[in-house]
Design a protein around this motif. Structure first.
Motif, PDB file in Angstrom:
ATOM      1  N   LEU A  85       1.425   0.727  -0.340  1.00 31.36           N
ATOM      2  CA  LEU A  85       2.251   1.924  -0.314  1.00 31.36           C
ATOM      3  C   LEU A  85       2.041   3.003   0.894  1.00 31.36           C
ATOM      4  CD1 LEU A  85       2.864   2.468  -4.103  1.00 31.36           C
ATOM      5  CD2 LEU A  85       4.373   1.131  -2.296  1.00 31.36           C
ATOM      6  N   THR A  96       9.520   8.698  -6.720  1.00 30.34           N
ATOM      7  CA  THR A  96       9.192   8.207  -5.460  1.00 30.34           C
ATOM      8  C   THR A  96      10.199   6.900  -4.958  1.00 30.34           C
ATOM      9  OG1 THR A  96       7.401   6.806  -5.411  1.00 30.34           O
ATOM     10  CG2 THR A  96       7.174   9.304  -4.644  1.00 30.34           C
ATOM     11  N   SER A  97      10.591   6.881  -3.795  1.00 31.98           N
ATOM     12  CA  SER A  97      11.190   5.389  -3.489  1.00 31.98           C
ATOM     13  C   SER A  97      10.986   4.915  -2.217  1.00 31.98           C
ATOM     14  CB  SER A  97      12.834   5.567  -3.696  1.00 31.98           C
ATOM     15  OG  SER A  97      13.244   6.400  -2.713  1.00 31.98           O
ATOM     16  N   TYR A  98      11.220   3.553  -1.984  1.00 28.67           N
ATOM     17  CA  TYR A  98      10.603   2.963  -0.869  1.00 28.67           C
ATOM     18  C   TYR A  98      11.621   1.951  -0.392  1.00 28.67           C
ATOM     19  CZ  TYR A  98       6.050   5.038  -1.843  1.00 28.67           C
ATOM     20  OH  TYR A  98       4.838   5.704  -2.107  1.00 28.67           O
ATOM     21  N   LYS A 108       6.455   1.189   6.451  1.00 20.30           N
ATOM     22  CA  LYS A 108       5.686   1.884   5.930  1.00 20.30           C
ATOM     23  C   LYS A 108       4.729   0.959   4.870  1.00 20.30           C
ATOM     24  CE  LYS A 108       5.049   6.228   3.086  1.00 20.30           C
ATOM     25  NZ  LYS A 108       5.515   7.249   2.557  1.00 20.30           N
ATOM     26  N   CYS A 109       5.216   0.236   4.290  1.00 22.23           N
ATOM     27  CA  CYS A 109       4.500  -0.689   3.310  1.00 22.23           C
ATOM     28  C   CYS A 109       3.954  -1.837   3.903  1.00 22.23           C
ATOM     29  CB  CYS A 109       5.453  -0.864   2.139  1.00 22.23           C
ATOM     30  SG  CYS A 109       5.824   0.647   1.268  1.00 22.23           S
TER      31      CYS A 109
END
Length: 169
Positions: A85, A96-98, A108-109
């Motif tokens: 993450l 949080t969220s991705y 980013k991940c």
């Protein structure tokens, strides 16, 4: 460290699964509302437990662990998905969220999948070209709910989608 071990069931698999859903291990089926697509904008999180496909066979998440910035989702047979993450020390997951789109040059991940091939452990890292939506709810009573849709590029059409809960130890 946050972990969750999902219980096993012995319910029979459906005799008429939808074409895009194949019976999974332990009689559980893939989320019926999920199909493989890299267009994450048209995906809704299924409420069913996390499941999907990995290397051409059904995948059901049996264990969920967050440690040192990595979310690991492992099936009872040892196959799994890992999502790095990119959180810094002390940053929290709660709330949080991705999101990642296939066109992101440097997501980013970081994602990897692992399985056993010809008796040897194999890991494949997916640098880009994948679609992901990951949301963590609000932590309560040492539990952190999460929802994930992860779809990887390639002929194997690997994906995993559904809900899960991490438990603090």
């Amino acid at each position: 460290t946050l972990v969750h071990e999902q219980g096993q069931t012995n319910e029979p698999a459906s005799s008429n699964p939808r074409p895009e859903a194949v019976a999974a291990v332990q009689g559980q089926s893939e989320p019926p509302s999920t199909v493989w697509t890299l267009n994450r904008d048209h995906v809704q999180f299924p409420e069913e437990p996390l499941a999907g496909r990995l290397q051409g066979t059904s995948f059901v998440g049996g264990s969920f662990r967050y440690r040192s910035g990595n979310l690991s989702i492992t099936a009872p047979d040892g196959r799994g998905f890992t999502i790095r993450l990119g959180l810094k020390r002390g940053e929290r997951l709660s709330g949080t969220s991705y999101t990642v789109t296939p066109s992101d040059d440097v997501p980013k991940c970081r994602v990897s999948v692992s399985w056993e091939q010809d008796g040897n452990p194999t890991t494949e890292r997916i640098a880009r070209g994948y679609a992901m939506k990951l949301e963590f709810g609000v932590a309560s009573h040492n539990r952190l709910p999460g929802k994930l849709y992860l779809c990887l590029p390639g002929a194997a059409k690997n994906y995993v989608a559904g809900s899960f809960t991490l438990h603090a130890r």
